[in-house]
Design a protein around this motif. Sequence first.
Motif, PDB file in Angstrom:
ATOM      1  N   UNK A  77      -4.715   5.325  -2.091  1.00 25.44           N
ATOM      2  CA  UNK A  77      -5.611   3.766  -2.412  1.00 25.44           C
ATOM      3  C   UNK A  77      -4.203   3.146  -3.336  1.00 25.44           C
ATOM      4  N   UNK A  78      -3.382   3.495  -3.762  1.00 24.82           N
ATOM      5  CA  UNK A  78      -2.795   3.131  -4.810  1.00 24.82           C
ATOM      6  C   UNK A  78      -1.317   2.088  -3.807  1.00 24.82           C
ATOM      7  N   UNK A  79      -1.246   1.367  -4.930  1.00 24.06           N
ATOM      8  CA  UNK A  79       0.531   0.426  -3.742  1.00 24.06           C
ATOM      9  C   UNK A  79       1.545   1.724  -4.614  1.00 24.06           C
ATOM     10  N   UNK A  80       2.511   0.920  -4.128  1.00 24.45           N
ATOM     11  CA  UNK A  80       3.658   0.988  -4.695  1.00 24.45           C
ATOM     12  C   UNK A  80       4.795  -0.763  -4.788  1.00 24.45           C
ATOM     13  N   UNK A  81       6.108  -0.222  -5.511  1.00 21.62           N
ATOM     14  CA  UNK A  81       7.065  -1.169  -5.365  1.00 21.62           C
ATOM     15  C   UNK A  81       7.843  -0.631  -5.000  1.00 21.62           C
ATOM     16  N   UNK A 130      -5.412  -2.815  -7.329  1.00 12.14           N
ATOM     17  CA  UNK A 130      -5.571  -1.701  -6.611  1.00 12.14           C
ATOM     18  C   UNK A 130      -5.263  -0.520  -8.070  1.00 12.14           C
ATOM     19  N   UNK A 131      -5.573   0.234  -7.250  1.00 16.65           N
ATOM     20  CA  UNK A 131      -5.841   1.942  -8.718  1.00 16.65           C
ATOM     21  C   UNK A 131      -4.196   2.094  -8.758  1.00 16.65           C
ATOM     22  N   UNK A 132      -4.028   2.490 -10.055  1.00 17.34           N
ATOM     23  CA  UNK A 132      -2.037   3.277 -10.049  1.00 17.34           C
ATOM     24  C   UNK A 132      -2.607   4.513  -9.197  1.00 17.34           C
ATOM     25  N   UNK A 133      -0.852   4.320  -8.672  1.00 25.39           N
ATOM     26  CA  UNK A 133      -1.683   6.484  -8.151  1.00 25.39           C
ATOM     27  C   UNK A 133      -0.595   6.467  -6.732  1.00 25.39           C
ATOM     28  N   UNK A 134      -0.500   8.201  -6.140  1.00 25.29           N
ATOM     29  CA  UNK A 134      -0.045   8.145  -5.104  1.00 25.29           C
ATOM     30  C   UNK A 134      -0.518   8.543  -3.885  1.00 25.29           C
ATOM     31  N   UNK A 135      -1.687   7.800  -4.188  1.00 25.71           N
ATOM     32  CA  UNK A 135      -2.797   8.371  -2.322  1.00 25.71           C
ATOM     33  C   UNK A 135      -2.803   7.510  -2.090  1.00 25.71           C
ATOM     34  N   UNK A 143       0.857  -1.642  -0.067  1.00 24.49           N
ATOM     35  CA  UNK A 143       0.220  -0.031  -0.111  1.00 24.49           C
ATOM     36  C   UNK A 143       0.868   1.628  -0.364  1.00 24.49           C
ATOM     37  N   UNK A 144       0.781   2.027  -0.394  1.00 30.44           N
ATOM     38  CA  UNK A 144       0.966   3.378  -1.218  1.00 30.44           C
ATOM     39  C   UNK A 144       1.309   4.047   0.326  1.00 30.44           C
ATOM     40  N   UNK A 145       0.412   4.331   1.314  1.00 26.18           N
ATOM     41  CA  UNK A 145      -0.125   4.767   2.691  1.00 26.18           C
ATOM     42  C   UNK A 145       1.814   4.054   3.501  1.00 26.18           C
ATOM     43  N   UNK A 146       2.395   3.478   3.163  1.00 24.18           N
ATOM     44  CA  UNK A 146       3.361   2.983   3.572  1.00 24.18           C
ATOM     45  C   UNK A 146       4.695   3.413   3.442  1.00 24.18           C
ATOM     46  N   UNK A 147       4.449   4.104   2.307  1.00 29.38           N
ATOM     47  CA  UNK A 147       6.023   4.634   1.660  1.00 29.38           C
ATOM     48  C   UNK A 147       7.439   5.848   2.620  1.00 29.38           C
ATOM     49  N   UNK A 148       6.084   6.315   3.461  1.00 29.04           N
ATOM     50  CA  UNK A 148       7.576   7.196   4.554  1.00 29.04           C
ATOM     51  C   UNK A 148       7.504   6.181   5.067  1.00 29.04           C
TER      52      UNK A 148
END
Length: 100
Positions: free
Chosen positions: A54-58, A47-52, A14-19
Amino acid sequence: MNHPTRTLLTLICEAALQNRLVKDLEQLGAPGWTLSDARGSGSRGVRSAGWDNDGNIRVEVICNRELAERIAGHVQERYYDNFAMICWLSDVEVLRAGKF
């Protein structure tokens, strides 16, 4: 031609974990990482794309095997129970071994 081997740690989460993940990688001694947006479908749905949030990161890290396993163990213990996340390790050949 023979190239040195390192381990590629790949996380999709989940993008929410980025930081938090960036801070963890710095504290655990990762030599560097690549972050990109990701999208797809899995056990937790599409999962949608984007940096909010709701998105995922790799997240990709190339390092020695010991460090890759330490990072993988850390994220499994800290995040697997409460966040959508997958992680895998791959052996890769590198062309600039001094960077990893």
